[in-house]
Design a protein around this motif. Sequence first.
Motif, mmCIF file in Angstrom:
data_model
loop_
_atom_site.group_PDB
_atom_site.id
_atom_site.type_symbol
_atom_site.label_atom_id
_atom_site.label_comp_id
_atom_site.label_asym_id
_atom_site.label_seq_id
_atom_site.Cartn_x
_atom_site.Cartn_y
_atom_site.Cartn_z
ATOM 1 N N MET A 12 -37.809 2.939 -31.743
ATOM 2 C CA MET A 12 -38.410 3.220 -30.250
ATOM 3 C C MET A 12 -39.330 1.909 -29.813
ATOM 4 O O MET A 12 -39.832 1.798 -28.670
ATOM 5 C CB MET A 12 -39.010 4.357 -29.911
ATOM 6 C CG MET A 12 -37.933 5.628 -29.759
ATOM 7 S SD MET A 12 -36.706 5.281 -28.376
ATOM 8 C CE MET A 12 -38.110 5.611 -26.985
ATOM 9 N N ARG A 13 -39.704 1.140 -30.696
ATOM 10 C CA ARG A 13 -40.413 -0.182 -30.373
ATOM 11 C C ARG A 13 -39.737 -1.323 -30.361
ATOM 12 O O ARG A 13 -40.291 -2.604 -30.290
ATOM 13 C CB ARG A 13 -41.639 -0.081 -31.763
ATOM 14 C CG ARG A 13 -42.466 1.093 -31.814
ATOM 15 C CD ARG A 13 -43.538 0.793 -33.039
ATOM 16 N NE ARG A 13 -43.990 2.210 -33.481
ATOM 17 C CZ ARG A 13 -44.401 2.367 -34.676
ATOM 18 N NH1 ARG A 13 -44.137 1.271 -35.500
ATOM 19 N NH2 ARG A 13 -45.134 3.560 -34.961
ATOM 20 N N THR A 18 -37.501 0.213 -24.352
ATOM 21 C CA THR A 18 -37.730 1.253 -25.288
ATOM 22 C C THR A 18 -39.400 1.597 -25.225
ATOM 23 O O THR A 18 -39.562 2.646 -24.974
ATOM 24 C CB THR A 18 -37.202 1.415 -26.432
ATOM 25 O OG1 THR A 18 -37.605 0.311 -27.276
ATOM 26 C CG2 THR A 18 -35.734 1.602 -26.344
ATOM 27 N N ARG A 19 -40.200 0.674 -25.250
ATOM 28 C CA ARG A 19 -41.565 0.811 -25.374
ATOM 29 C C ARG A 19 -41.961 1.457 -24.109
ATOM 30 O O ARG A 19 -43.004 2.109 -23.965
ATOM 31 C CB ARG A 19 -42.054 -0.476 -25.952
ATOM 32 C CG ARG A 19 -41.930 -1.154 -27.215
ATOM 33 C CD ARG A 19 -42.749 -2.407 -27.599
ATOM 34 N NE ARG A 19 -42.529 -3.492 -26.679
ATOM 35 C CZ ARG A 19 -41.617 -4.167 -27.231
ATOM 36 N NH1 ARG A 19 -40.951 -4.376 -28.390
ATOM 37 N NH2 ARG A 19 -41.410 -5.443 -26.311
ATOM 38 N N LEU A 21 -40.498 3.300 -22.145
ATOM 39 C CA LEU A 21 -39.884 4.500 -21.782
ATOM 40 C C LEU A 21 -41.086 5.628 -22.771
ATOM 41 O O LEU A 21 -41.042 6.659 -22.221
ATOM 42 C CB LEU A 21 -38.527 4.713 -22.309
ATOM 43 C CG LEU A 21 -37.648 4.202 -21.342
ATOM 44 C CD1 LEU A 21 -36.033 4.315 -22.153
ATOM 45 C CD2 LEU A 21 -37.513 5.118 -20.081
ATOM 46 N N MET A 22 -41.308 5.285 -23.586
ATOM 47 C CA MET A 22 -42.327 5.976 -24.574
ATOM 48 C C MET A 22 -43.693 5.712 -24.283
ATOM 49 O O MET A 22 -44.842 6.512 -24.928
ATOM 50 C CB MET A 22 -41.868 5.840 -25.925
ATOM 51 C CG MET A 22 -42.264 4.599 -26.587
ATOM 52 S SD MET A 22 -42.040 4.612 -28.369
ATOM 53 C CE MET A 22 -43.134 5.499 -29.092
ATOM 54 N N ARG A 23 -44.060 4.976 -23.359
ATOM 55 C CA ARG A 23 -45.418 4.697 -23.372
ATOM 56 C C ARG A 23 -46.163 5.839 -22.620
ATOM 57 O O ARG A 23 -46.021 6.389 -21.638
ATOM 58 C CB ARG A 23 -45.542 3.460 -22.218
ATOM 59 C CG ARG A 23 -47.173 2.726 -22.429
ATOM 60 C CD ARG A 23 -47.180 1.520 -21.523
ATOM 61 N NE ARG A 23 -46.580 0.354 -22.740
ATOM 62 C CZ ARG A 23 -45.952 -0.526 -22.263
ATOM 63 N NH1 ARG A 23 -45.651 -0.946 -21.003
ATOM 64 N NH2 ARG A 23 -45.361 -1.334 -23.190
ATOM 65 N N GLU A 24 -47.547 6.188 -23.293
ATOM 66 C CA GLU A 24 -48.214 7.660 -23.006
ATOM 67 C C GLU A 24 -49.189 7.404 -22.300
ATOM 68 O O GLU A 24 -49.414 8.359 -21.132
ATOM 69 C CB GLU A 24 -48.739 8.032 -24.269
ATOM 70 C CG GLU A 24 -47.824 8.289 -25.466
ATOM 71 C CD GLU A 24 -48.708 8.607 -26.737
ATOM 72 O OE1 GLU A 24 -49.654 9.323 -26.657
ATOM 73 O OE2 GLU A 24 -48.078 8.456 -27.689
#
Length: 328
Positions: A12-13, A18-19, A21-24
Amino acid sequence: MAQFPTTRLRRMRQHDWTRRLMRETTLTPSDLIWTLVVSDRANPREPVASMPGVDRLSPAAAADAARQARALGIPAIALFPHIDPALKNAAGSEAGNPDGLVAQAIKAMKDAAPEVGIICDVALDPFTDHGHDGLMEDGVILNDATVERLCDQALMQARAGCDVIAPSDMMDGRVGEIRAALDSEGFEHVLILSYAAKYASAFYGPYRDAIGSSAALKGDKKTYQMDPANTDEALREVELDIAEGADMVMVKPGLPYLDIVARVKTAFALPTYVFQVSGEYAMIEAAAANGWIDGERAMLESLMAFRRAGADGVLTYFAPRAAKILNG
């Protein structure tokens, strides 16, 4: 026996998309409050030597900054005054002057960009000849007498058009007294952003240069600002300020106190802000100027760290620079 697939977190990195999309945690110009120093000197801009890239601004230049903030999407500006030393005295009487620098700057900025919120510092240190946040007698800071003066200062700011009163003095009981004073004069709509957990820190030096209090300061501020060793005490301070009517709370300084930001936000779930103070700014700028770090990346990383810790917004001298980058 079943063979489980290898877990590969790097999948995911591997791409920017993709980074993302998963960034919190996110960082936008709406998360920034521009900390700005105004001056009563004739020059529109006067550089602060210990804070490269930061200028003291005249009220007219501050009005231009308000227009810039509006264009960049920065929601608010926090004002700090640098006044003529001849106007300073032991009582800090210039703090309540309805025709003084702060009132002039508020009016100029609200006329220029009424959509931008104006936050005003409430404390006496820019106005006293001894450099302390309160009235002093025989070397002792007087709590209740100071609070009375702070109420006068807050009322002057509200009358001038300030949107948010931000007491930074750390006197006991000042939030409740200021709230009562504002309400008694019909300023129920004016917000209070309390410097609820403000520490006696070594990171304030360049700011004191910027407002002209460093040379005047006698002694230190350890009898009213918090001990850097304490965390539980910070929660007690925040709880008291909330009970007294604070709409928002602040932790100051920033990066050395991320644990305090996280604890305050978790404990109270109130709008919580953090101040990236002058020393933090100056360290990043100095290291970048020497080529030791990538200044732009360090700036954005530090701001993201505040958001990750739970801060709803950051008071920072980097605000306009960061906003330009974030806006693309």
